[in-house]
Scaffold this motif. Sequence first.
Motif, PDB file in Angstrom:
ATOM      1  N   LEU A 169      14.862  -5.918   2.326  1.00 56.63           N
ATOM      2  CA  LEU A 169      15.794  -5.128   1.518  1.00 56.63           C
ATOM      3  C   LEU A 169      15.338  -3.676   1.393  1.00 56.63           C
ATOM      4  CD1 LEU A 169      16.639  -7.708  -1.289  1.00 56.63           C
ATOM      5  CD2 LEU A 169      18.176  -6.867   0.509  1.00 56.63           C
ATOM      6  N   VAL A 170      14.035  -3.478   1.224  1.00 57.24           N
ATOM      7  CA  VAL A 170      13.498  -2.113   1.154  1.00 57.24           C
ATOM      8  C   VAL A 170      13.791  -1.375   2.454  1.00 57.24           C
ATOM      9  CG1 VAL A 170      11.378  -0.758   0.996  1.00 57.24           C
ATOM     10  CG2 VAL A 170      11.721  -2.683  -0.540  1.00 57.24           C
ATOM     11  N   ARG A 171      13.564  -2.042   3.584  1.00 54.93           N
ATOM     12  CA  ARG A 171      13.828  -1.426   4.892  1.00 54.93           C
ATOM     13  C   ARG A 171      15.329  -1.183   5.082  1.00 54.93           C
ATOM     14  NH1 ARG A 171      11.384   1.388   7.560  1.00 54.93           N
ATOM     15  NH2 ARG A 171      11.666   0.488   9.588  1.00 54.93           N
ATOM     16  N   ALA A 172      16.165  -2.126   4.637  1.00 55.27           N
ATOM     17  CA  ALA A 172      17.622  -1.979   4.775  1.00 55.27           C
ATOM     18  C   ALA A 172      18.139  -0.782   3.975  1.00 55.27           C
ATOM     19  CB  ALA A 172      18.327  -3.260   4.325  1.00 55.27           C
ATOM     20  N   LEU A 173      17.461  -0.431   2.897  1.00 50.33           N
ATOM     21  CA  LEU A 173      17.837   0.736   2.101  1.00 50.33           C
ATOM     22  C   LEU A 173      17.391   2.045   2.754  1.00 50.33           C
ATOM     23  CD1 LEU A 173      17.080  -0.642  -1.467  1.00 50.33           C
ATOM     24  CD2 LEU A 173      19.329  -0.031  -0.543  1.00 50.33           C
ATOM     25  N   GLY A 174      16.667   1.933   3.878  1.00 49.13           N
ATOM     26  CA  GLY A 174      16.274   3.120   4.628  1.00 49.13           C
ATOM     27  C   GLY A 174      14.883   3.647   4.322  1.00 49.13           C
ATOM     28  N   PHE A 175      14.118   2.920   3.538  1.00 42.34           N
ATOM     29  CA  PHE A 175      12.764   3.361   3.218  1.00 42.34           C
ATOM     30  C   PHE A 175      11.799   2.928   4.307  1.00 42.34           C
ATOM     31  CE2 PHE A 175      14.837   3.079  -0.928  1.00 42.34           C
ATOM     32  CZ  PHE A 175      14.556   4.328  -1.438  1.00 42.34           C
ATOM     33  N   ASP A 176      10.810   3.766   4.605  1.00 40.78           N
ATOM     34  CA  ASP A 176       9.775   3.383   5.558  1.00 40.78           C
ATOM     35  C   ASP A 176       8.392   3.371   4.909  1.00 40.78           C
ATOM     36  OD1 ASP A 176       9.334   6.072   5.302  1.00 40.78           O
ATOM     37  OD2 ASP A 176       9.730   6.555   7.387  1.00 40.78           O
ATOM     38  N   CYS A 177       8.327   3.656   3.607  1.00 33.55           N
ATOM     39  CA  CYS A 177       7.058   3.631   2.882  1.00 33.55           C
ATOM     40  C   CYS A 177       7.322   3.215   1.438  1.00 33.55           C
ATOM     41  CB  CYS A 177       6.405   5.014   2.906  1.00 33.55           C
ATOM     42  SG  CYS A 177       4.792   5.071   2.100  1.00 33.55           S
ATOM     43  N   ALA A 178       6.406   2.427   0.888  1.00 30.88           N
ATOM     44  CA  ALA A 178       6.497   2.020  -0.511  1.00 30.88           C
ATOM     45  C   ALA A 178       5.181   2.360  -1.200  1.00 30.88           C
ATOM     46  CB  ALA A 178       6.771   0.520  -0.627  1.00 30.88           C
ATOM     47  N   ARG A 179       5.266   2.989  -2.352  1.00 31.11           N
ATOM     48  CA  ARG A 179       4.066   3.297  -3.137  1.00 31.11           C
ATOM     49  C   ARG A 179       3.879   2.201  -4.171  1.00 31.11           C
ATOM     50  NH1 ARG A 179       3.666   7.273  -7.962  1.00 31.11           N
ATOM     51  NH2 ARG A 179       1.434   7.194  -8.403  1.00 31.11           N
ATOM     52  N   LYS A 180       2.737   1.555  -4.115  1.00 28.47           N
ATOM     53  CA  LYS A 180       2.409   0.486  -5.057  1.00 28.47           C
ATOM     54  C   LYS A 180       1.261   0.970  -5.920  1.00 28.47           C
ATOM     55  CE  LYS A 180       5.260  -2.634  -3.632  1.00 28.47           C
ATOM     56  NZ  LYS A 180       6.152  -3.339  -4.541  1.00 28.47           N
ATOM     57  N   HIS A 181       1.444   0.949  -7.209  1.00 30.04           N
ATOM     58  CA  HIS A 181       0.384   1.415  -8.104  1.00 30.04           C
ATOM     59  C   HIS A 181       0.365   0.566  -9.358  1.00 30.04           C
ATOM     60  CE1 HIS A 181       3.158   3.649 -10.844  1.00 30.04           C
ATOM     61  NE2 HIS A 181       3.900   3.587  -9.766  1.00 30.04           N
ATOM     62  N   GLN A 182      -0.771   0.579 -10.026  1.00 33.64           N
ATOM     63  CA  GLN A 182      -1.011  -0.127 -11.282  1.00 33.64           C
ATOM     64  C   GLN A 182      -1.129  -1.639 -11.134  1.00 33.64           C
ATOM     65  OE1 GLN A 182      -1.967   1.516 -13.856  1.00 33.64           O
ATOM     66  NE2 GLN A 182      -1.531   3.430 -12.854  1.00 33.64           N
ATOM     67  N   LYS A 183      -1.027  -2.148  -9.905  1.00 30.94           N
ATOM     68  CA  LYS A 183      -1.318  -3.568  -9.656  1.00 30.94           C
ATOM     69  C   LYS A 183      -1.518  -3.755  -8.162  1.00 30.94           C
ATOM     70  CE  LYS A 183       3.155  -5.801  -8.941  1.00 30.94           C
ATOM     71  NZ  LYS A 183       2.814  -6.806  -7.963  1.00 30.94           N
ATOM     72  N   LEU A 184      -2.180  -4.843  -7.812  1.00 31.51           N
ATOM     73  CA  LEU A 184      -2.380  -5.159  -6.404  1.00 31.51           C
ATOM     74  C   LEU A 184      -1.270  -6.085  -5.947  1.00 31.51           C
ATOM     75  CD1 LEU A 184      -6.220  -5.702  -6.310  1.00 31.51           C
ATOM     76  CD2 LEU A 184      -4.924  -3.661  -5.732  1.00 31.51           C
ATOM     77  N   GLU A 185      -0.758  -5.812  -4.785  1.00 31.93           N
ATOM     78  CA  GLU A 185       0.353  -6.586  -4.248  1.00 31.93           C
ATOM     79  C   GLU A 185      -0.151  -7.888  -3.622  1.00 31.93           C
ATOM     80  OE1 GLU A 185       3.910  -7.108  -4.632  1.00 31.93           O
ATOM     81  OE2 GLU A 185       3.372  -5.052  -5.080  1.00 31.93           O
ATOM     82  N   ASP A 186       0.711  -8.886  -3.602  1.00 35.69           N
ATOM     83  CA  ASP A 186       0.411 -10.170  -2.982  1.00 35.69           C
ATOM     84  C   ASP A 186       0.089  -9.954  -1.497  1.00 35.69           C
ATOM     85  OD1 ASP A 186       1.109 -12.630  -1.409  1.00 35.69           O
ATOM     86  OD2 ASP A 186       1.519 -13.411  -3.411  1.00 35.69           O
ATOM     87  N   PRO A 187      -0.969 -10.565  -0.975  1.00 38.31           N
ATOM     88  CA  PRO A 187      -1.310 -10.386   0.439  1.00 38.31           C
ATOM     89  C   PRO A 187      -0.184 -10.790   1.397  1.00 38.31           C
ATOM     90  CG  PRO A 187      -3.141 -11.408  -0.707  1.00 38.31           C
ATOM     91  CD  PRO A 187      -1.990 -11.344  -1.681  1.00 38.31           C
ATOM     92  N   ARG A 188       0.650 -11.754   1.013  1.00 40.67           N
ATOM     93  CA  ARG A 188       1.781 -12.149   1.872  1.00 40.67           C
ATOM     94  C   ARG A 188       2.842 -11.048   1.906  1.00 40.67           C
ATOM     95  NH1 ARG A 188       0.993 -14.871   5.772  1.00 40.67           N
ATOM     96  NH2 ARG A 188       3.194 -15.287   5.892  1.00 40.67           N
ATOM     97  N   TRP A 189       3.050 -10.366   0.804  1.00 43.32           N
ATOM     98  CA  TRP A 189       3.994  -9.243   0.793  1.00 43.32           C
ATOM     99  C   TRP A 189       3.495  -8.146   1.721  1.00 43.32           C
ATOM    100  CZ3 TRP A 189       4.404  -4.069  -0.120  1.00 43.32           C
ATOM    101  CH2 TRP A 189       5.682  -3.564  -0.321  1.00 43.32           C
ATOM    102  N   LEU A 190       2.177  -7.885   1.673  1.00 41.85           N
ATOM    103  CA  LEU A 190       1.581  -6.891   2.562  1.00 41.85           C
ATOM    104  C   LEU A 190       1.698  -7.317   4.018  1.00 41.85           C
ATOM    105  CD1 LEU A 190      -1.564  -6.081   0.440  1.00 41.85           C
ATOM    106  CD2 LEU A 190       0.420  -4.595   0.795  1.00 41.85           C
ATOM    107  N   TYR A 191       1.547  -8.608   4.282  1.00 46.29           N
ATOM    108  CA  TYR A 191       1.719  -9.131   5.642  1.00 46.29           C
ATOM    109  C   TYR A 191       3.114  -8.811   6.152  1.00 46.29           C
ATOM    110  CZ  TYR A 191       2.689 -12.458   9.355  1.00 46.29           C
ATOM    111  OH  TYR A 191       3.099 -13.030  10.540  1.00 46.29           O
ATOM    112  N   TRP A 192       4.131  -9.104   5.329  1.00 44.44           N
ATOM    113  CA  TRP A 192       5.512  -8.856   5.761  1.00 44.44           C
ATOM    114  C   TRP A 192       5.794  -7.361   5.880  1.00 44.44           C
ATOM    115  CZ3 TRP A 192       7.679 -12.071   8.565  1.00 44.44           C
ATOM    116  CH2 TRP A 192       7.507 -13.437   8.376  1.00 44.44           C
ATOM    117  N   ALA A 193       5.223  -6.563   5.022  1.00 47.51           N
ATOM    118  CA  ALA A 193       5.379  -5.111   5.155  1.00 47.51           C
ATOM    119  C   ALA A 193       4.838  -4.661   6.508  1.00 47.51           C
ATOM    120  CB  ALA A 193       4.656  -4.395   4.019  1.00 47.51           C
TER     121      ALA A 193
END
Length: 86
Positions: A11-35
């Motif tokens: 969905l993030v990619r479909a909205l036209g974004f090519d970068c996501a800033r993640k702060h104040q928490k660590l993201e799930d490793p599976r989410w990072l895998y899919w990114a």
Amino acid sequence: MDADLRRDVELVRALGFDCARKHQKLEDPRWLYWADRLGLMVWDEMPSGRDFTSVLLTDLVREWTRMRRHRLPSRRERGSRRLRLR
């Protein structure tokens, strides 16, 4: 759950974004895998504490170490050169 994480990145990619800033928490490793697999660059930042204490430092080192174990090509980290423990 894995399908949900993949869908989130799609969905993030479909909205036209090519970068996501993640702060104040660590993201799930599976989410990072899919990114990584779907071409979304991730900018990570460690949370900052209000009071610099030994408890904060212990938590920060533990989280930073955990985050560094999940190195992926799409991932960039801010401040990785700033933390120097003696």
